[in-house]
Write a protein that holds these residues in place. Structure first.
Motif, mmCIF file in Angstrom:
data_model
loop_
_atom_site.group_PDB
_atom_site.id
_atom_site.type_symbol
_atom_site.label_atom_id
_atom_site.label_comp_id
_atom_site.label_asym_id
_atom_site.label_seq_id
_atom_site.Cartn_x
_atom_site.Cartn_y
_atom_site.Cartn_z
ATOM 1 N N UNK A 1 22.890 37.639 40.499
ATOM 2 C CA UNK A 1 24.135 38.364 40.756
ATOM 3 C C UNK A 1 24.890 38.653 39.473
ATOM 4 N N UNK A 2 24.890 37.681 38.556
ATOM 5 C CA UNK A 2 25.542 37.853 37.252
ATOM 6 C C UNK A 2 24.863 38.970 36.467
ATOM 7 N N UNK A 3 23.525 38.981 36.479
ATOM 8 C CA UNK A 3 22.782 40.005 35.750
ATOM 9 C C UNK A 3 23.036 41.386 36.348
ATOM 10 N N UNK A 4 23.026 41.488 37.683
ATOM 11 C CA UNK A 4 23.256 42.767 38.349
ATOM 12 C C UNK A 4 24.641 43.327 38.027
ATOM 13 N N UNK A 5 25.628 42.433 37.876
ATOM 14 C CA UNK A 5 26.998 42.874 37.573
ATOM 15 C C UNK A 5 27.077 43.545 36.209
ATOM 16 N N UNK A 6 26.111 43.257 35.329
ATOM 17 C CA UNK A 6 26.107 43.859 33.999
ATOM 18 C C UNK A 6 25.042 44.949 33.867
ATOM 19 N N UNK B 1 31.771 49.944 46.066
ATOM 20 C CA UNK B 1 30.398 49.887 45.565
ATOM 21 C C UNK B 1 29.621 48.748 46.229
ATOM 22 N N UNK B 2 30.272 47.602 46.409
ATOM 23 C CA UNK B 2 29.613 46.461 47.045
ATOM 24 C C UNK B 2 29.332 46.743 48.519
ATOM 25 N N UNK B 3 30.212 47.508 49.176
ATOM 26 C CA UNK B 3 29.960 47.895 50.567
ATOM 27 C C UNK B 3 28.683 48.718 50.667
ATOM 28 N N UNK B 4 28.451 49.595 49.679
ATOM 29 C CA UNK B 4 27.196 50.360 49.632
ATOM 30 C C UNK B 4 26.013 49.412 49.452
ATOM 31 N N UNK B 5 26.186 48.381 48.610
ATOM 32 C CA UNK B 5 25.135 47.375 48.423
ATOM 33 C C UNK B 5 24.796 46.687 49.741
ATOM 34 N N UNK C 1 23.769 36.633 50.239
ATOM 35 C CA UNK C 1 25.233 36.506 50.204
ATOM 36 C C UNK C 1 25.683 35.912 48.877
ATOM 37 N N UNK C 2 24.910 34.955 48.354
ATOM 38 C CA UNK C 2 25.249 34.329 47.071
ATOM 39 C C UNK C 2 25.151 35.329 45.927
ATOM 40 N N UNK C 3 24.135 36.198 45.973
ATOM 41 C CA UNK C 3 23.999 37.248 44.955
ATOM 42 C C UNK C 3 25.227 38.156 44.971
ATOM 43 N N UNK C 4 25.650 38.569 46.167
ATOM 44 C CA UNK C 4 26.812 39.459 46.287
ATOM 45 C C UNK C 4 28.093 38.785 45.794
ATOM 46 N N UNK C 5 28.283 37.517 46.164
ATOM 47 C CA UNK C 5 29.483 36.783 45.723
ATOM 48 C C UNK C 5 29.486 36.621 44.210
ATOM 49 N N UNK C 6 28.315 36.311 43.644
ATOM 50 C CA UNK C 6 28.200 36.161 42.196
ATOM 51 C C UNK C 6 28.527 37.473 41.487
ATOM 52 N N UNK C 7 28.045 38.597 42.056
ATOM 53 C CA UNK C 7 28.358 39.914 41.497
ATOM 54 C C UNK C 7 29.853 40.180 41.525
ATOM 55 N N UNK C 8 30.485 39.894 42.678
ATOM 56 C CA UNK C 8 31.915 40.165 42.832
ATOM 57 C C UNK C 8 32.746 39.334 41.867
ATOM 58 N N UNK C 9 32.419 38.047 41.737
ATOM 59 C CA UNK C 9 33.161 37.166 40.826
ATOM 60 C C UNK C 9 33.021 37.655 39.383
ATOM 61 N N UNK D 1 35.956 39.196 36.783
ATOM 62 C CA UNK D 1 36.146 38.740 35.404
ATOM 63 C C UNK D 1 36.138 39.926 34.443
ATOM 64 N N UNK D 2 35.231 40.889 34.658
ATOM 65 C CA UNK D 2 35.173 42.092 33.810
ATOM 66 C C UNK D 2 36.458 42.897 33.938
ATOM 67 N N UNK D 3 36.935 43.038 35.167
ATOM 68 C CA UNK D 3 38.157 43.817 35.414
ATOM 69 C C UNK D 3 39.348 43.189 34.706
#
Length: 225
Positions: free
Chosen positions: A12-17, A45-49, A155-163, A167-169
């Motif tokens: 999830x962290x990698x996907x966020x970048x 964007x996450x809703x599309x995911x 679900x963990x991947x999505x939560x990790x992406x959102x968190x 942080x980026x925002x």
């Protein structure tokens, strides 16, 4: 059921970048419109995911393979990105005064629903995202032993992406006070150009898949020789 969760967090962290139009627009929106606007865009964007995940999870592998490799869909998505980038560039070129007002919080306008839809559409038209989630589901099935475990993994991947996105925002928002309206104006224009570039690459991938694959192989050989 909880097997492989560290891998889910890392993925999830990698996907966020992952570098793409959504990545740049999240940063640009945070700088120009603030935390809430950027988060709303990101949630779209996450809703599309989530829709991609549901589709990939409940579809047969044969259908998935046909869709993710269909060049017409890739070309269509690339055309939409290019059109969006061109319109965004033109609008930005005519909106310097509006950028100044937003920068100094003079009559700020925040269309949160529009930002949510914008985030959803830009992510949904990128069919490479669907292929990526198919890979995540394959990984989830390999690392977990039950259907419930797969759902927890996703679900963990999505939560990790959102968190990570939050942080980026927050980091990008801190830069706003150090940026002039002129710099923000140029940033918005460059983001529009990058969107056009990503769209053009998608069109080329759909139109000339074999040629691009051969070119990539030749470049890899050139730089590894």
């Amino acid at each position: 059921m909880f097997d492989g969760l560290p891998y889910a967090v890392l993925y999830g962290f990698i996907l966020a970048f992952a570098v793409g139009p959504v990545f740049f627009i999240i940063i640009e929106t945070s700088i120009t419109k603030g935390f809430r606007s950027a988060l709303t865009f990101d949630l779209g964007a996450i809703f599309a995911d989530i829709i991609f995940i549901i589709f990939a999870y409940y579809s047969t592998s044969k259908i998935l393979e046909k869709i993710k490799d269909d060049p017409n869909l890739i070309i269509f998505g690339g055309l939409i990105l290019c059109v969006f980038g061109i319109i965004s560039y033109i609008k930005t070129s005519k909106s310097f005064r509006q950028i100044v007002r937003e920068h100094y919080n003079v009559y700020p306008k925040k269309n949160l629903l529009g930002l949510f839809v914008k985030g959803f559409v830009l992510n949904f038209i990128n069919f490479g995202v669907l292929a990526g989630w198919i890979g995540v589901i394959v990984m989830a099935n390999a690392l977990t032993t039950t259907p419930q475990g797969v759902i927890v993994f996703l679900a963990t991947v999505l939560i990790s992406m959102l968190v990570t996105d939050i942080a980026k925002i927050l980091l990008a928002k801190k830069l706003k006070s150090k940026m002039t309206p002129r710099f923000i104006f140029k940033t918005k224009k460059w983001v529009s150009i990058l969107i056009i570039v990503f769209g053009s690459v998608m069109i080329l991938q759909g139109a000339f898949p074999k040629e691009l694959t051969k070119l990539k192989e030749e470049l890899i050989q050139l730089f590894t020789a």
